[in-house]
Write a protein that holds these residues in place. Structure first.
Motif, PDB file in Angstrom:
ATOM      1  N   PRO A   1     -19.503  54.280  22.858  1.00  0.00           N
ATOM      2  CA  PRO A   1     -18.359  54.264  23.775  1.00  0.00           C
ATOM      3  C   PRO A   1     -17.065  54.275  22.983  1.00  0.00           C
ATOM      4  CG  PRO A   1     -19.411  52.096  23.688  1.00  0.00           C
ATOM      5  CD  PRO A   1     -20.309  53.042  22.972  1.00  0.00           C
ATOM      6  N   PRO A   2     -15.977  54.746  23.560  1.00  0.00           N
ATOM      7  CA  PRO A   2     -14.704  54.823  22.821  1.00  0.00           C
ATOM      8  C   PRO A   2     -14.231  53.440  22.398  1.00  0.00           C
ATOM      9  CG  PRO A   2     -14.358  55.193  25.173  1.00  0.00           C
ATOM     10  CD  PRO A   2     -15.844  55.207  24.949  1.00  0.00           C
ATOM     11  N   LEU A   3     -13.522  53.408  21.266  1.00  0.00           N
ATOM     12  CA  LEU A   3     -12.978  52.143  20.779  1.00  0.00           C
ATOM     13  C   LEU A   3     -11.863  51.655  21.699  1.00  0.00           C
ATOM     14  CD1 LEU A   3     -12.772  52.886  16.937  1.00  0.00           C
ATOM     15  CD2 LEU A   3     -14.591  51.734  18.194  1.00  0.00           C
ATOM     16  N   ASN A   4     -11.821  50.343  21.832  1.00  0.00           N
ATOM     17  CA  ASN A   4     -10.797  49.724  22.652  1.00  0.00           C
ATOM     18  C   ASN A   4      -9.693  49.199  21.729  1.00  0.00           C
ATOM     19  OD1 ASN A   4      -9.204  48.292  24.402  1.00  0.00           O
ATOM     20  ND2 ASN A   4     -10.858  47.068  25.276  1.00  0.00           N
ATOM     21  N   TYR A   5      -8.567  49.901  21.677  1.00  0.00           N
ATOM     22  CA  TYR A   5      -7.494  49.518  20.765  1.00  0.00           C
ATOM     23  C   TYR A   5      -6.641  48.367  21.304  1.00  0.00           C
ATOM     24  CZ  TYR A   5      -8.772  53.627  18.076  1.00  0.00           C
ATOM     25  OH  TYR A   5      -9.471  54.538  17.323  1.00  0.00           O
ATOM     26  N   TYR A   6      -7.031  47.866  22.471  1.00  0.00           N
ATOM     27  CA  TYR A   6      -6.418  46.635  22.973  1.00  0.00           C
ATOM     28  C   TYR A   6      -7.243  45.406  22.564  1.00  0.00           C
ATOM     29  CZ  TYR A   6      -3.460  49.563  25.902  1.00  0.00           C
ATOM     30  OH  TYR A   6      -2.544  50.492  26.344  1.00  0.00           O
ATOM     31  N   LEU A   7      -8.380  45.673  21.929  1.00  0.00           N
ATOM     32  CA  LEU A   7      -9.269  44.593  21.496  1.00  0.00           C
ATOM     33  C   LEU A   7      -9.096  44.370  20.000  1.00  0.00           C
ATOM     34  CD1 LEU A   7     -11.477  42.563  22.171  1.00  0.00           C
ATOM     35  CD2 LEU A   7     -13.168  44.389  21.912  1.00  0.00           C
ATOM     36  N   HIS A   8      -8.559  43.209  19.618  1.00  0.00           N
ATOM     37  CA  HIS A   8      -8.278  42.888  18.220  1.00  0.00           C
ATOM     38  C   HIS A   8      -9.171  41.734  17.769  1.00  0.00           C
ATOM     39  CE1 HIS A   8      -3.868  44.561  18.445  1.00  0.00           C
ATOM     40  NE2 HIS A   8      -4.737  45.310  19.105  1.00  0.00           N
ATOM     41  N   VAL A   9      -9.542  41.745  16.491  1.00  0.00           N
ATOM     42  CA  VAL A   9     -10.286  40.633  15.897  1.00  0.00           C
ATOM     43  C   VAL A   9      -9.656  40.291  14.547  1.00  0.00           C
ATOM     44  CG1 VAL A   9     -12.479  41.190  17.020  1.00  0.00           C
ATOM     45  CG2 VAL A   9     -11.965  42.168  14.782  1.00  0.00           C
ATOM     46  N   PHE A  10      -9.731  39.023  14.171  1.00  0.00           N
ATOM     47  CA  PHE A  10      -9.261  38.599  12.856  1.00  0.00           C
ATOM     48  C   PHE A  10     -10.337  38.911  11.820  1.00  0.00           C
ATOM     49  CE2 PHE A  10      -6.606  35.912  15.582  1.00  0.00           C
ATOM     50  CZ  PHE A  10      -5.358  36.132  15.004  1.00  0.00           C
TER      51      PHE A  10
ATOM     52  N   ASP B   1     -18.171  42.792  -1.872  1.00  0.00           N
ATOM     53  CA  ASP B   1     -19.350  43.654  -1.816  1.00  0.00           C
ATOM     54  C   ASP B   1     -19.046  44.837  -0.888  1.00  0.00           C
ATOM     55  OD1 ASP B   1     -21.778  44.886  -1.549  1.00  0.00           O
ATOM     56  OD2 ASP B   1     -22.904  43.055  -1.107  1.00  0.00           O
ATOM     57  N   PRO B   2     -18.967  46.068  -1.408  1.00  0.00           N
ATOM     58  CA  PRO B   2     -18.633  47.219  -0.554  1.00  0.00           C
ATOM     59  C   PRO B   2     -19.598  47.404   0.612  1.00  0.00           C
ATOM     60  CG  PRO B   2     -18.496  47.813  -2.878  1.00  0.00           C
ATOM     61  CD  PRO B   2     -19.132  46.455  -2.825  1.00  0.00           C
ATOM     62  N   SER B   3     -20.877  47.089   0.405  1.00  0.00           N
ATOM     63  CA  SER B   3     -21.841  47.244   1.492  1.00  0.00           C
ATOM     64  C   SER B   3     -21.580  46.248   2.614  1.00  0.00           C
ATOM     65  CB  SER B   3     -23.265  47.072   0.955  1.00  0.00           C
ATOM     66  OG  SER B   3     -23.474  45.747   0.480  1.00  0.00           O
ATOM     67  N   VAL B   4     -21.052  45.079   2.268  1.00  0.00           N
ATOM     68  CA  VAL B   4     -20.705  44.091   3.288  1.00  0.00           C
ATOM     69  C   VAL B   4     -19.529  44.586   4.125  1.00  0.00           C
ATOM     70  CG1 VAL B   4     -19.739  41.785   3.649  1.00  0.00           C
ATOM     71  CG2 VAL B   4     -21.640  42.104   2.066  1.00  0.00           C
ATOM     72  N   ILE B   5     -18.506  45.118   3.453  1.00  0.00           N
ATOM     73  CA  ILE B   5     -17.355  45.659   4.180  1.00  0.00           C
ATOM     74  C   ILE B   5     -17.797  46.794   5.096  1.00  0.00           C
ATOM     75  CG2 ILE B   5     -15.086  46.740   3.937  1.00  0.00           C
ATOM     76  CD1 ILE B   5     -14.810  45.372   1.230  1.00  0.00           C
ATOM     77  N   GLU B   6     -18.659  47.660   4.581  1.00  0.00           N
ATOM     78  CA  GLU B   6     -19.183  48.776   5.387  1.00  0.00           C
ATOM     79  C   GLU B   6     -19.913  48.256   6.610  1.00  0.00           C
ATOM     80  OE1 GLU B   6     -20.328  52.947   5.976  1.00  0.00           O
ATOM     81  OE2 GLU B   6     -19.147  52.171   4.323  1.00  0.00           O
ATOM     82  N   THR B   7     -20.746  47.252   6.427  1.00  0.00           N
ATOM     83  CA  THR B   7     -21.506  46.690   7.547  1.00  0.00           C
ATOM     84  C   THR B   7     -20.579  46.064   8.581  1.00  0.00           C
ATOM     85  OG1 THR B   7     -23.397  46.254   6.104  1.00  0.00           O
ATOM     86  CG2 THR B   7     -23.299  45.043   8.178  1.00  0.00           C
ATOM     87  N   HIS B   8     -19.567  45.358   8.122  1.00  0.00           N
ATOM     88  CA  HIS B   8     -18.623  44.741   9.058  1.00  0.00           C
ATOM     89  C   HIS B   8     -17.922  45.805   9.905  1.00  0.00           C
ATOM     90  CE1 HIS B   8     -18.207  40.815   6.503  1.00  0.00           C
ATOM     91  NE2 HIS B   8     -19.286  40.827   7.264  1.00  0.00           N
ATOM     92  N   MET B   9     -17.463  46.876   9.284  1.00  0.00           N
ATOM     93  CA  MET B   9     -16.774  47.922  10.032  1.00  0.00           C
ATOM     94  C   MET B   9     -17.721  48.608  11.016  1.00  0.00           C
ATOM     95  SD  MET B   9     -13.819  47.510   8.870  1.00  0.00           S
ATOM     96  CE  MET B   9     -13.284  46.428   7.541  1.00  0.00           C
ATOM     97  N   ARG B  10     -18.959  48.804  10.604  1.00  0.00           N
ATOM     98  CA  ARG B  10     -19.939  49.435  11.492  1.00  0.00           C
ATOM     99  C   ARG B  10     -20.243  48.531  12.685  1.00  0.00           C
ATOM    100  NH1 ARG B  10     -23.313  50.386   7.902  1.00  0.00           N
ATOM    101  NH2 ARG B  10     -24.801  48.709   8.243  1.00  0.00           N
ATOM    102  N   GLN B  11     -20.325  47.228  12.449  1.00  0.00           N
ATOM    103  CA  GLN B  11     -20.569  46.286  13.545  1.00  0.00           C
ATOM    104  C   GLN B  11     -19.409  46.267  14.531  1.00  0.00           C
ATOM    105  OE1 GLN B  11     -21.274  42.713  11.270  1.00  0.00           O
ATOM    106  NE2 GLN B  11     -23.496  43.008  11.218  1.00  0.00           N
ATOM    107  N   MET B  12     -18.179  46.281  14.015  1.00  0.00           N
ATOM    108  CA  MET B  12     -17.025  46.287  14.915  1.00  0.00           C
ATOM    109  C   MET B  12     -16.968  47.582  15.720  1.00  0.00           C
ATOM    110  SD  MET B  12     -13.931  44.381  12.836  1.00  0.00           S
ATOM    111  CE  MET B  12     -14.308  44.946  11.176  1.00  0.00           C
ATOM    112  N   CYS B  13     -17.287  48.683  15.080  1.00  0.00           N
ATOM    113  CA  CYS B  13     -17.274  49.964  15.778  1.00  0.00           C
ATOM    114  C   CYS B  13     -18.318  49.989  16.892  1.00  0.00           C
ATOM    115  CB  CYS B  13     -17.517  51.092  14.785  1.00  0.00           C
ATOM    116  SG  CYS B  13     -17.534  52.746  15.516  1.00  0.00           S
ATOM    117  N   SER B  14     -19.504  49.480  16.615  1.00  0.00           N
ATOM    118  CA  SER B  14     -20.565  49.472  17.632  1.00  0.00           C
ATOM    119  C   SER B  14     -20.237  48.544  18.789  1.00  0.00           C
ATOM    120  CB  SER B  14     -21.898  49.056  16.989  1.00  0.00           C
ATOM    121  OG  SER B  14     -21.826  47.730  16.489  1.00  0.00           O
TER     122      SER B  14
END
Length: 229
Positions: free
Chosen positions: A97-106, A165-178
Protein backbone atom coordinates in the motif's frame (compact mmCIF):
# COMPACT_ATOMS: atom_id res chain seq x y z
CA UNK A 1 -25.69 -91.54 8.92
CA UNK A 2 -22.98 -91.49 6.21
CA UNK A 3 -24.91 -88.78 4.40
CA UNK A 4 -24.97 -86.67 7.60
CA UNK A 5 -21.21 -87.08 8.06
CA UNK A 6 -20.55 -86.08 4.45
CA UNK A 7 -22.67 -82.96 4.88
CA UNK A 8 -20.89 -82.09 8.13
CA UNK A 9 -17.46 -82.43 6.50
CA UNK A 10 -18.50 -80.20 3.58
CA UNK A 11 -19.85 -77.53 5.94
CA UNK A 12 -16.70 -77.68 8.10
CA UNK A 13 -14.45 -77.43 5.03
CA UNK A 14 -16.38 -74.42 3.73
CA UNK A 15 -16.16 -72.78 7.17
CA UNK A 16 -12.38 -73.30 7.32
CA UNK A 17 -12.02 -71.93 3.78
CA UNK A 18 -14.08 -68.87 4.76
CA UNK A 19 -11.92 -68.24 7.81
CA UNK A 20 -8.76 -68.58 5.72
CA UNK A 21 -10.00 -66.14 3.07
CA UNK A 22 -11.08 -63.71 5.78
CA UNK A 23 -7.62 -63.74 7.39
CA UNK A 24 -5.95 -63.21 4.01
CA UNK A 25 -8.21 -60.25 3.37
CA UNK A 26 -7.36 -58.72 6.74
CA UNK A 27 -3.68 -59.32 6.06
CA UNK A 28 -3.93 -57.48 2.74
CA UNK A 29 -5.69 -54.53 4.36
CA UNK A 30 -3.18 -54.19 7.21
CA UNK A 31 -0.51 -51.49 6.53
CA UNK A 32 3.09 -52.68 6.39
CA UNK A 33 4.03 -50.17 9.08
CA UNK A 34 1.16 -51.00 11.39
CA UNK A 35 1.98 -50.68 15.05
CA UNK A 36 -0.19 -53.60 16.09
CA UNK A 37 0.63 -57.29 15.75
CA UNK A 38 -0.43 -59.99 13.31
CA UNK A 39 -4.05 -60.09 12.16
CA UNK A 40 -6.44 -61.90 14.46
CA UNK A 41 -6.46 -65.63 13.89
CA UNK A 42 -2.93 -66.24 12.65
CA UNK A 43 -2.00 -67.78 15.97
CA UNK A 44 -4.49 -70.53 15.12
CA UNK A 45 -2.36 -71.52 12.10
CA UNK A 46 1.26 -71.84 13.30
CA UNK A 47 2.61 -73.06 9.98
CA UNK A 48 1.05 -70.21 8.00
CA UNK A 49 2.28 -67.67 10.56
CA UNK A 50 5.82 -69.09 10.37
CA UNK A 51 5.83 -68.73 6.57
CA UNK A 52 4.76 -65.09 6.83
CA UNK A 53 7.46 -64.43 9.43
CA UNK A 54 10.18 -65.86 7.17
CA UNK A 55 8.84 -63.87 4.20
CA UNK A 56 8.88 -60.58 6.14
CA UNK A 57 12.36 -61.34 7.49
CA UNK A 58 13.62 -61.97 3.97
CA UNK A 59 12.10 -58.70 2.73
CA UNK A 60 13.66 -56.73 5.60
CA UNK A 61 17.02 -58.35 4.86
CA UNK A 62 16.84 -57.20 1.22
CA UNK A 63 15.96 -53.66 2.27
CA UNK A 64 18.84 -53.61 4.76
CA UNK A 65 21.31 -54.80 2.11
CA UNK A 66 20.07 -52.10 -0.27
CA UNK A 67 20.50 -49.39 2.35
CA UNK A 68 23.97 -50.62 3.26
CA UNK A 69 25.04 -50.64 -0.37
CA UNK A 70 23.77 -47.10 -0.87
CA UNK A 71 25.44 -45.76 2.27
CA UNK A 72 28.72 -47.58 1.73
CA UNK A 73 31.51 -44.97 1.61
CA UNK A 74 32.98 -46.73 -1.42
CA UNK A 75 29.80 -46.09 -3.40
CA UNK A 76 29.31 -42.49 -2.29
CA UNK A 77 30.40 -39.66 -4.51
CA UNK A 78 32.01 -36.64 -2.97
CA UNK A 79 29.41 -33.94 -2.47
CA UNK A 80 30.35 -30.36 -1.74
CA UNK A 81 27.93 -28.59 0.59
CA UNK A 82 28.13 -24.83 0.77
CA UNK A 83 26.29 -22.94 3.47
CA UNK A 84 25.11 -19.61 2.18
CA UNK A 85 23.91 -16.88 4.51
CA UNK A 86 20.21 -16.21 4.31
CA UNK A 87 19.39 -13.13 2.30
CA UNK A 88 16.63 -10.79 3.43
CA UNK A 89 13.55 -11.13 1.29
CA UNK A 90 13.18 -8.25 -1.14
CA UNK A 91 9.97 -6.25 -0.95
CA UNK A 92 8.04 -5.55 -4.10
CA UNK A 93 7.19 -1.90 -3.50
CA UNK A 94 4.49 -1.98 -6.15
CA UNK A 95 2.54 -4.62 -4.22
CA UNK A 96 2.56 -2.64 -0.95
CA UNK A 97 0.00 0.00 0.00
CA UNK A 98 1.19 3.59 -0.55
CA UNK A 99 3.30 5.19 2.16
CA UNK A 100 1.53 7.48 4.55
CA UNK A 101 3.62 10.66 4.78
CA UNK A 102 1.44 11.88 7.63
CA UNK A 103 2.70 8.95 9.70
CA UNK A 104 6.01 9.73 11.45
CA UNK A 105 8.16 7.59 13.74
CA UNK A 106 11.23 8.42 15.82
CA UNK A 107 14.44 6.66 14.81
CA UNK A 108 17.42 6.46 17.18
CA UNK A 109 20.78 5.45 15.72
CA UNK A 110 22.76 5.41 18.96
CA UNK A 111 22.80 1.67 19.76
CA UNK A 112 25.99 -0.39 19.69
CA UNK A 113 27.29 -3.87 20.46
CA UNK A 114 30.75 -5.46 20.84
CA UNK A 115 30.73 -6.88 17.30
CA UNK A 116 30.56 -3.50 15.55
CA UNK A 117 31.46 -1.01 18.26
CA UNK A 118 33.70 -2.91 20.67
CA UNK A 119 31.19 -2.48 23.50
CA UNK A 120 27.50 -2.11 24.24
CA UNK A 121 26.15 1.39 23.75
CA UNK A 122 22.84 2.57 25.17
CA UNK A 123 21.68 -1.01 25.72
CA UNK A 124 23.51 -0.83 29.04
CA UNK A 125 22.55 2.63 30.23
CA UNK A 126 21.79 3.13 33.97
CA UNK A 127 18.53 1.74 35.29
CA UNK A 128 16.00 4.56 35.49
CA UNK A 129 15.04 4.87 39.11
CA UNK A 130 11.56 5.61 40.37
CA UNK A 131 11.12 9.17 41.62
CA UNK A 132 9.94 7.89 44.99
CA UNK A 133 12.98 6.54 46.93
CA UNK A 134 10.73 4.24 48.94
CA UNK A 135 9.64 2.51 45.75
CA UNK A 136 13.03 2.73 44.00
CA UNK A 137 14.78 0.71 46.71
CA UNK A 138 12.63 -2.33 45.85
CA UNK A 139 14.01 -2.51 42.31
CA UNK A 140 17.46 -3.25 40.82
CA UNK A 141 20.06 -0.50 40.88
CA UNK A 142 23.05 0.23 38.67
CA UNK A 143 23.24 -0.42 34.92
CA UNK A 144 21.55 -2.86 32.55
CA UNK A 145 23.58 -5.94 31.61
CA UNK A 146 23.20 -6.90 27.92
CA UNK A 147 22.50 -8.96 25.97
CA UNK A 148 19.66 -10.38 28.11
CA UNK A 149 19.06 -7.32 30.30
CA UNK A 150 18.83 -4.24 28.08
CA UNK A 151 17.75 -0.66 28.58
CA UNK A 152 14.43 -1.06 26.80
CA UNK A 153 10.83 -1.78 27.72
CA UNK A 154 10.66 -4.30 24.85
CA UNK A 155 13.23 -6.73 23.47
CA UNK A 156 13.89 -6.15 19.75
CA UNK A 157 13.47 -8.95 17.25
CA UNK A 158 16.99 -8.25 15.93
CA UNK A 159 18.49 -8.59 19.42
CA UNK A 160 20.93 -6.08 20.92
CA UNK A 161 21.96 -4.84 17.49
CA UNK A 162 24.37 -2.12 16.43
CA UNK A 163 23.07 0.93 14.58
CA UNK A 164 26.29 0.75 12.52
CA UNK A 165 25.31 -2.59 11.01
CA UNK A 166 24.15 -1.80 7.42
CA UNK A 167 21.91 -4.87 7.37
CA UNK A 168 20.14 -3.62 10.49
CA UNK A 169 19.49 -0.22 8.91
CA UNK A 170 18.21 -1.98 5.77
CA UNK A 171 15.88 -4.15 7.83
CA UNK A 172 14.52 -1.18 9.75
CA UNK A 173 13.72 0.72 6.55
CA UNK A 174 12.08 -2.34 5.02
CA UNK A 175 9.95 -2.84 8.14
CA UNK A 176 8.80 0.79 8.11
CA UNK A 177 7.98 0.59 4.42
CA UNK A 178 5.92 -2.58 4.89
CA UNK A 179 4.00 -0.79 7.67
CA UNK A 180 3.24 2.17 5.32
CA UNK A 181 5.26 4.55 7.51
CA UNK A 182 6.31 7.46 5.33
CA UNK A 183 8.58 9.61 7.50
CA UNK A 184 11.20 8.93 10.15
CA UNK A 185 12.35 11.52 12.64
CA UNK A 186 16.07 10.85 12.97
CA UNK A 187 17.49 11.75 16.36
CA UNK A 188 20.60 13.77 15.63
CA UNK A 189 23.48 15.38 17.47
CA UNK A 190 25.82 17.78 15.63
CA UNK A 191 29.25 16.38 14.63
CA UNK A 192 31.43 15.22 17.54
CA UNK A 193 28.49 15.63 19.94
CA UNK A 194 26.88 12.89 21.97
CA UNK A 195 24.80 12.21 25.06
CA UNK A 196 26.22 10.95 28.35
CA UNK A 197 25.58 7.28 27.46
CA UNK A 198 26.46 7.19 23.77
CA UNK A 199 28.94 7.98 21.03
CA UNK A 200 28.82 10.43 18.09
CA UNK A 201 26.54 9.15 15.34
CA UNK A 202 26.64 11.94 12.76
CA UNK A 203 28.73 9.76 10.43
CA UNK A 204 25.79 7.33 10.10
CA UNK A 205 23.51 9.92 8.50
CA UNK A 206 24.59 9.27 4.84
CA UNK A 207 23.92 5.53 5.15
CA UNK A 208 20.54 6.12 6.77
CA UNK A 209 19.57 8.61 4.05
CA UNK A 210 20.59 6.17 1.29
CA UNK A 211 18.63 3.30 2.80
CA UNK A 212 15.58 5.49 3.40
CA UNK A 213 15.67 6.76 -0.18
CA UNK A 214 15.72 3.16 -1.44
CA UNK A 215 12.29 2.61 0.16
CA UNK A 216 10.94 6.11 -0.66
CA UNK A 217 11.00 7.18 2.98
CA UNK A 218 11.39 10.81 3.99
CA UNK A 219 13.74 11.87 6.79
CA UNK A 220 13.88 14.93 8.98
CA UNK A 221 16.19 15.73 11.87
CA UNK A 222 15.05 15.58 15.45
CA UNK A 223 17.72 17.83 17.00
CA UNK A 224 18.54 17.27 20.64
CA UNK A 225 19.00 20.31 22.82
CA UNK A 226 22.64 20.90 23.68
CA UNK A 227 23.56 22.04 27.13
CA UNK A 228 26.57 24.34 27.21
CA UNK A 229 28.28 24.89 30.54
Amino acid sequence: MAKFRRRTCIILSLFILFIFLLMMGLKALRPNTATFGDPFGLDLLPEFRQQIFHLEKKTDSKKSDKINSETNPKNLKSVEITMKPAKPSELNLEELPPLNYYLHVFYYSWYGNPQFDGKYIHWNHPVLEHWDPRIAKNYPQGRHNPPEDIGSSFYPELGSYSSRDPSVIETHMRQMCSASIGVLALSWYPPDSKDENGEPTDDLVPTILDKAHKYNLKVFYFIFKLYVS
